[in-house]
Design a protein around this motif. Sequence first.
Motif, mmCIF file in Angstrom:
data_model
loop_
_atom_site.group_PDB
_atom_site.id
_atom_site.type_symbol
_atom_site.label_atom_id
_atom_site.label_comp_id
_atom_site.label_asym_id
_atom_site.label_seq_id
_atom_site.Cartn_x
_atom_site.Cartn_y
_atom_site.Cartn_z
ATOM 1 N N HIS A 4 0.859 -1.183 0.000
ATOM 2 C CA HIS A 4 0.000 0.000 0.000
ATOM 3 C C HIS A 4 0.891 1.227 0.000
ATOM 4 O O HIS A 4 1.762 1.348 0.865
ATOM 5 C CB HIS A 4 -0.884 -0.018 1.249
ATOM 6 N N HIS A 34 -6.229 9.081 -1.719
ATOM 7 C CA HIS A 34 -5.485 8.367 -0.676
ATOM 8 C C HIS A 34 -4.299 7.589 -1.265
ATOM 9 O O HIS A 34 -3.154 7.973 -1.027
ATOM 10 C CB HIS A 34 -6.497 7.465 0.048
ATOM 11 N N HIS A 48 1.162 5.706 -1.231
ATOM 12 C CA HIS A 48 0.417 6.967 -1.415
ATOM 13 C C HIS A 48 1.209 7.878 -2.344
ATOM 14 O O HIS A 48 1.588 8.962 -1.933
ATOM 15 C CB HIS A 48 0.278 7.735 -0.106
#
Length: 176
Positions: free
Chosen positions: A63, A139, A65
């Motif tokens: 993950h 996000h 950003h």
Amino acid sequence: MRLDAQHAAVTISGRDKGQLGSDDIMVVDLDGRALDPQLRPSAETALHTQIYRRFAAAGAVLHTHSRAQSVASRLFAARGVVRFEGWELQKAIAGYSSHDSVLELPVFANSQDMAVLARAVDGWLDAGRPLHGYLIDGHGIYTWGKDMPEARRHLEALQFLLECELDLIRLRGTRP
Ligand SMILES: [Zn+2]
């Protein structure tokens, strides 16, 4: 990273993601519960464990950003999906063997409630749609692979494809 059928290693909450060492990693079960009750897992652990539960072959979830991910997520939020077509690099995604394919990267609305986000992911999967990663509006991105090298390859490919789409939008002066 997945450790076994019931456990995964995740980042401890609040640690500097640019300076991670082994002391910054902890073990949770696939419902996100810490094995060591003294440690608190990263806020988005539920999204990682969801992928391990839903994809038995997933060995690593990443993950990030990045700026391109964040900007693309805003641009494509109304449409709800980024459709990649005609890019050679789509072949970097497991199961894709040609540029002559369509790779869909959904964009889900952001929420601070992980259960809400997880429901959006479940909704996509329960509809039987292929899923190799997703954006969260404003996000960042989630993607995964059978192991860390494959997850990293998927992340790099999706990052590259998003940058290409943003360049096209800029150069053509069109809106998605
Ligand atoms: Zn995040």
